[in-house]
Design an enzyme around this catalytic site. Sequence first.
Site, PDB file in Angstrom:
ATOM      1  N   GLU A  37       0.717  -1.252   0.033  1.00 55.56           N
ATOM      2  CA  GLU A  37       0.222  -0.077  -0.023  1.00 55.56           C
ATOM      3  C   GLU A  37       0.767   1.313  -0.052  1.00 55.56           C
ATOM      4  O   GLU A  37       0.291   2.520   0.397  1.00 55.56           O
ATOM      5  CB  GLU A  37      -1.070   0.084   1.229  1.00 55.56           C
ATOM      6  N   HIS A  96      -3.403   2.092   8.273  1.00 63.11           N
ATOM      7  CA  HIS A  96      -4.394   1.323   7.528  1.00 63.11           C
ATOM      8  C   HIS A  96      -4.572   0.254   8.295  1.00 63.11           C
ATOM      9  O   HIS A  96      -3.794  -0.424   8.666  1.00 63.11           O
ATOM     10  CB  HIS A  96      -3.786   1.036   6.224  1.00 63.11           C
ATOM     11  N   HIS A 125      -7.842  -3.202   9.361  1.00 55.82           N
ATOM     12  CA  HIS A 125      -8.988  -4.167   8.731  1.00 55.82           C
ATOM     13  C   HIS A 125      -9.809  -4.340  10.119  1.00 55.82           C
ATOM     14  O   HIS A 125     -10.356  -5.406  10.207  1.00 55.82           O
ATOM     15  CB  HIS A 125      -8.407  -5.399   8.136  1.00 55.82           C
ATOM     16  N   HIS A 158     -12.840  -3.055   1.913  1.00 55.35           N
ATOM     17  CA  HIS A 158     -11.257  -2.991   2.059  1.00 55.35           C
ATOM     18  C   HIS A 158     -10.951  -2.868   3.560  1.00 55.35           C
ATOM     19  O   HIS A 158     -10.265  -3.718   4.358  1.00 55.35           O
ATOM     20  CB  HIS A 158     -10.586  -2.084   1.113  1.00 55.35           C
TER      21      HIS A 158
END
Length: 220
Positions: free
Chosen positions: A100, A119, A121, A182
């Site tokens: 990423e 980032h 999840h 995502h």
Amino acid sequence: MGAPASLPARAAGLARPAAARLPLPGAGARRRARAVVTAARALLDEGHVVGSVGNVSARVGRELRITPTRAAYERMRPRDLVRVDLATGAVRGAGVPSRELPLHLALYRARPDVGAVVHTHSVAATAWSFLGEALAPELEDLGYYDVGAVATAPAAPAGSAELARGAVAALGGGGAVLLGGHGVLTVGRTPEDAVVVARVVERQARVAWLLRGADPRLVG
């Protein structure tokens, strides 16, 4: 309620030719690198990521330090972070950055005020990202931490320029955005600040799901 203060190799026997040596990082760079590792471990310990998914980076002058791809956070050390030139995207030194990287580069280039990117999840917020909707209703927490409204960027392949463009556009001047189908992307002045925003977004998503009748046991 007012906004709070900022939350808190050298090969044996062989030296490189002088022209090939990288400049030694200063105390500030080492401190930022330690903060990136601390943030990555916090995400793992709190269940925002599993294994080595997700990524964390920090701006260090004209470079960024980013977590390497497929590296276990619990064993990661500051020296394992990958140095990347912000202007060119070129990797300096050893290591393979998170896939990423284009996303992180795009955010730093678009937002000079951003010092760190996270980032995750995390479960509730990632689930919400599949709806393609902004997180709503907005809790007081989003205003207290200057996060602003949390939109959802269009779905795009991981690591793609398309994902990066969509995230930058949807984030605008805010502190967080959901990546369609995502996960979650948050920014801050420091890695610690960006982790706090990630916590706030996950809590917001849990409340949003409860208001839609989700089983409390499934959203914490």
